[in-house]
Scaffold this motif. Structure first.
Motif, short mmCIF file in Angstrom:
data_model
loop_
_atom_site.label_atom_id
_atom_site.label_comp_id
_atom_site.label_asym_id
_atom_site.label_seq_id
_atom_site.Cartn_x
_atom_site.Cartn_y
_atom_site.Cartn_z
N CYS A 386 0.86 -1.19 0.00
CA CYS A 386 0.00 0.00 0.00
C CYS A 386 0.89 1.23 0.00
O CYS A 386 1.72 1.41 0.91
CB CYS A 386 -0.91 -0.02 1.23
SG CYS A 386 -1.87 1.50 1.45
N SER A 387 0.73 2.09 -0.99
CA SER A 387 1.56 3.29 -1.10
C SER A 387 1.16 4.35 -0.09
O SER A 387 1.94 5.26 0.19
CB SER A 387 1.48 3.86 -2.51
OG SER A 387 0.12 4.14 -2.85
N ARG A 424 -9.65 -6.52 -0.79
CA ARG A 424 -10.16 -5.49 -1.70
C ARG A 424 -9.50 -4.14 -1.43
O ARG A 424 -9.41 -3.30 -2.33
CB ARG A 424 -11.67 -5.36 -1.57
CG ARG A 424 -12.45 -6.61 -2.00
CD ARG A 424 -13.94 -6.41 -1.85
NE ARG A 424 -14.67 -7.58 -2.30
CZ ARG A 424 -15.04 -7.79 -3.56
NH1 ARG A 424 -14.74 -6.90 -4.50
NH2 ARG A 424 -15.70 -8.89 -3.90
N ALA A 425 -9.09 -3.92 -0.18
CA ALA A 425 -8.47 -2.65 0.20
C ALA A 425 -7.37 -2.94 1.22
O ALA A 425 -7.27 -4.05 1.76
CB ALA A 425 -9.51 -1.70 0.79
N CYS A 426 -6.55 -1.97 1.50
CA CYS A 426 -5.47 -2.14 2.47
C CYS A 426 -6.06 -2.49 3.83
O CYS A 426 -6.93 -1.77 4.34
CB CYS A 426 -4.65 -0.85 2.56
SG CYS A 426 -3.40 -0.88 3.86
N ASN A 431 -7.08 1.94 2.02
CA ASN A 431 -6.77 2.45 0.68
C ASN A 431 -7.08 1.38 -0.37
O ASN A 431 -6.66 0.23 -0.26
CB ASN A 431 -5.28 2.83 0.62
CG ASN A 431 -4.85 3.27 -0.76
OD1 ASN A 431 -5.65 3.81 -1.53
ND2 ASN A 431 -3.59 3.05 -1.07
N LEU A 432 -7.83 1.76 -1.40
CA LEU A 432 -8.20 0.80 -2.44
C LEU A 432 -7.09 0.55 -3.44
O LEU A 432 -7.16 -0.41 -4.22
CB LEU A 432 -9.44 1.32 -3.20
CG LEU A 432 -10.73 1.44 -2.36
CD1 LEU A 432 -11.84 2.06 -3.20
CD2 LEU A 432 -11.16 0.07 -1.85
N ASP A 433 -6.08 1.39 -3.41
CA ASP A 433 -5.01 1.31 -4.42
C ASP A 433 -3.82 0.53 -3.87
O ASP A 433 -2.76 1.11 -3.60
CB ASP A 433 -4.60 2.72 -4.85
CG ASP A 433 -3.69 2.69 -6.06
OD1 ASP A 433 -3.67 1.65 -6.76
OD2 ASP A 433 -2.98 3.69 -6.31
N ILE A 434 -3.98 -0.77 -3.67
CA ILE A 434 -2.84 -1.62 -3.32
C ILE A 434 -2.31 -2.24 -4.60
O ILE A 434 -3.07 -2.60 -5.50
CB ILE A 434 -3.22 -2.71 -2.29
CG1 ILE A 434 -4.41 -3.55 -2.77
CG2 ILE A 434 -3.53 -2.09 -0.94
CD1 ILE A 434 -4.76 -4.69 -1.86
N GLU A 435 -1.00 -2.35 -4.72
CA GLU A 435 -0.41 -2.73 -6.00
C GLU A 435 0.73 -3.73 -5.81
O GLU A 435 1.35 -3.78 -4.74
CB GLU A 435 0.11 -1.49 -6.72
CG GLU A 435 1.11 -0.68 -5.91
CD GLU A 435 1.48 0.62 -6.60
OE1 GLU A 435 0.86 0.94 -7.62
OE2 GLU A 435 2.40 1.29 -6.11
#
Length: 697
Positions: A386-387, A424-426, A431-435
């Motif tokens: 997670c950024s 689905r999230a961190c 945060n939804l933007d885990i990469e």
């Protein structure tokens, strides 16, 4: 009633004698399989040679043997001496090794069950001795010179010795193995051939079966069913199998007419057992050859430094195959400096392949040739992150990351096997933007397909990208099917781990690329450069195996450290220069093969328990050492390994170092019996083990 000594499967730390005494109504030869009472159980055992130094015992206290499996011929003296040596050297009990190397199905059988198996085995049709073998290929001058030295020993006409066959990839080492086995068979003897991994067994088995159609060939490896393994073991033990082909456990296969032992890819770490009795099958193969006075052939393009030093010192006979069959050229090695490649725009990830390498791949596709991309990391990405808050997909049970597998949308720990769905999230900040962070073979396969989607193959259609790793070959038969597709030319780009870098004869591959080898170079293990050099040399050997395409075969290496001496030796395909530099470094640092090591490993839920056990073990070892040996024996303090926690257990280890093997074995023989009682004093210690000649430190 006659007293007999029986080896039963009891761990050394149990504090029991190496063998236990029982009473028998009839004399029993050593090596006879029996069933005996042990506590409240009836367990399998092997009648063993009587120890003249054993303490006397009142026969009235002894229990009788429950059953004798007389239908099975006793295991012979050389086999028992191999077990005795293994137990002493690797600090295990005799029964623990002797019973562990027997087929599990045999250990469960009673006399009636064994009789039925042997009757069924006798009904098997024998191979047709009149079957004609295909014409043998012509020998190269190098092969002829090697065989002129080797074959007399295989026939029994010359003194046996241990030979190192150092041959570049594609130089015809397998043909030397075949001719050596042929010489032993013609002399009425058996041949044992060891391979490092199961995925190399089918293709080598096919080569031997084709060459020896009138001979009985059996395999021994963990991929067999229990019934198949017992059947093959019995055929070997009864002398009905002429050739035995197997992985490391096959070194213990009983062979009454053994004539030659071959160890293919002798440098491979897979020959070292990593749990239970941590033996080295390669080293035991050498010792077995010495015991049974038969030649041993160690083959490799990149021998281990220990083996190479023995060959240079004259302890092993060095046989060389410096050229490929058909005068084919070795692939040209190009080291690609990644620090000089264009940087991606801010916020974007760098592409997996540099532009020059991608262009070289395009040329291969347009010519109808194949490319092999080597990345020794399976899964889609090593970790999810997670950024926003810095969360990463750690394993709750291990001090390691869970790997992201995109195909089944799981996070999976490759150490303990724990798997969970991708969140689905961190989990920490929402945060939804885990990469994904980093790259594995699954992701590389996907990205290569995207990068080459604008190219059309010569026959029409898109580029075909395939992946071979432990995930894609999980189902039975999937590895064979995928390899067959590569050999048939149905794959243009093959992405794989080190599973595909050794032993395979890919005739259409003209380009091999190591995508990210630097991770294997900079680790705490002093053997890292040796292993990486061997892996890259093996990978390079997959290119240009067809002599007509050898001139345009290449090996590309993407690295951030192009000045490393390893890559200079790799460019020149100069193993001797690399080995010389590594041995010089090892000698200066006092590392193997110029010293000898043992590790005491232990695990506990509480790290304090493991550390306390190791500290007391260290003090006990130091107390055993006389002052005059202080410079020759060193016992270090406990430390945590690289992955300190696995499956909820904290792991700790302690290193013992000695200048001579004899000194180390002397200390271990005095020290190991103290460890069992010491363990009992540390409640909560889950397990411990002594690892002699460890590969992973």
């Amino acid at each position: 009633m006659i007293r007999v000594s029986v080896a039963v499967e009891t761990p050394q730390y149990a504090g029991l004698a190496p063998c236990l005494d029982y009473l028998s109504e009839q004399p029993l030869l050593p090596g006879t399989l029996v069933r005996v009472p042990l506590g409240k159980r009836d367990v399998p055992g092997l009648v063993w040679d009587v120890d003249p130094d054993a303490a006397p015992c009142d026969d009235r206290l002894l229990k009788p043997v429950s059953e004798v499996l007389q239908a099975l011929p006793p295991l012979d003296g050389p086999w028992r001496r191999l077990i005795d040596f293994s137990a002493r050297y690797y600090q295990r009990s005799v029964g623990e090794i002797a019973l562990a190397v027997l087929p599990p199905e045999l250990r469960r059988l009673e006399a009636d069950g064994l009789d039925r198996r042997l009757v069924k085995l006798a009904r098997r049709p024998a191979p047709d001795p009149s079957a004609e073998a295909p014409p043998r290929p012509a020998l190269s001058p190098g092969q002829a010179a090697v065989l002129a030295t080797l074959l007399p020993a295989c026939r029994g006409d010359a003194d046996p010795a241990c030979h190192l066959l150092h041959g570049v990839t594609g130089s015809g080492k397998t043909e030397v193995y075949l001719r050596s086995a042929e010489a032993a068979l013609e002399a009425g003897r058996q041949a044992l051939v060891l391979v490092p991994e199961i995925n190399l067994t089918p293709q080598l088995e096919a080569r031997f079966a084709e060459r020896f159609p009138g001979r009985r060939l059996v395999t021994l490896h963990s991929g067999l069913t229990p019934a198949q393994r017992l059947q093959h073991w019995l055929l070997a033990h009864l002398g009905q199998a002429d050739l035995v082909l197997g992985t490391r456990l096959a070194v213990f296969c009983p062979l009454p007419r053994l004539g030659v032992v071959v160890v293919d890819e002798e440098h491979d770490p897979s020959y070292k057992q990593q749990d239970g009795a941590r033996y080295s099958a390669r080293d035991l193969a050498v010792y077995r050859g010495h015991l049974e006075r038969v030649p041993v052939l160690l083959g490799s393009a990149t021998p281990s430094l220990e083996t190479w030093l023995h060959a240079q010192a004259g302890r092993y006979r060095l046989l060389s195959l410096p050229e490929r069959i058909g005068q084919g050229e070795l692939p040209r090695v190009t080291v690609l400096d990644m620090t000089q490649q264009p940087k991606p725009p801010a916020g974007r990830e760098a592409p997996p392949l540099a532009a020059p390498l991608l262009q070289a791949m395009r040329q291969r596709v347009e010519r109808g040739e194949q490319t092999l991309l080597f990345l020794n990391r399976r899964g889609f990405a090593p970790v999810l992150g997670c950024s926003a808050c810095g969360w990463k997909s750690g394993c709750p049970h291990c001090s390691a990351w869970r790997v992201f597998h995109k195909r089944d949308r799981t996070l999976r720990c490759h150490h303990c096997g724990f798997a969970d769905r991708v969140p689905r999230a961190c989990p920490d900040c929402g945060n939804l933007d885990i990469e994904p962070i980093g790259r594995g073979t699954e992701r590389l396969e996907e990205q290569v397909a995207e990068l080459l989607q604008d190219i059309e193959r010569p026959g029409g259609g898109p580029v075909r990208v395939a992946r071979i790793d432990a995930d894609s070959t999980r189902l039975k038969g999937s590895l064979e099917a995928q390899l067959a597709a590569v050999h048939a030319g149905d794959v243009d780009v093959l992405v794989g781990t080190q599973m595909v870098t050794k032993g395979h004869d890919f005739r259409r591959v003209t380009l091999v690329a190591a995508v990210n080898p630097d991770g294997a170079l900079f680790t705490s293990d002093f053997r890292a450069p040796e292993r990486l050099f061997a892996t890259l040399m093996q990978a390079a050997g997959r290119a240009g195996r067809d002599a007509q395409a050898a001139a345009r075969s290449e090996m590309w290496i993407q690295t951030w450290t192009p000045g490393h001496a390893l890559f200079a030796a790799l460019r020149a395909h100069d193993f001797a220069a690399f080995a010389q530099s590594q041995l010089a470094e090892r000698e200066m640092a006092g590392l193997p093969p110029y010293s000898h090591l043992a590790l005491l490993r232990c695990e506990a839920r509480d790290p304090a328990v493991a550390e306390a056990f190791l500290r007391e073990a260290r003090d006990a070892a130091r107390a055993l050492m006389p002052p005059e040996l202080a410079d020759e024996l060193v016992v270090y303090s406990p430390v945590a390994p690289h992955v300190a926690k696995v499956a909820g257990f904290e792991r700790r280890q302690m290193l013992l170092e000695a200048r001579s093997r004899a000194r180390l074995q002397w200390l271990l023989a005095q020290w190991a019996p103290q460890l069992g009682p010491l363990r009992a004093a540390h409640k909560g210690l889950a397990r411990w083990a002594v690892d002699v000649d460890p590969l992973d430190i």
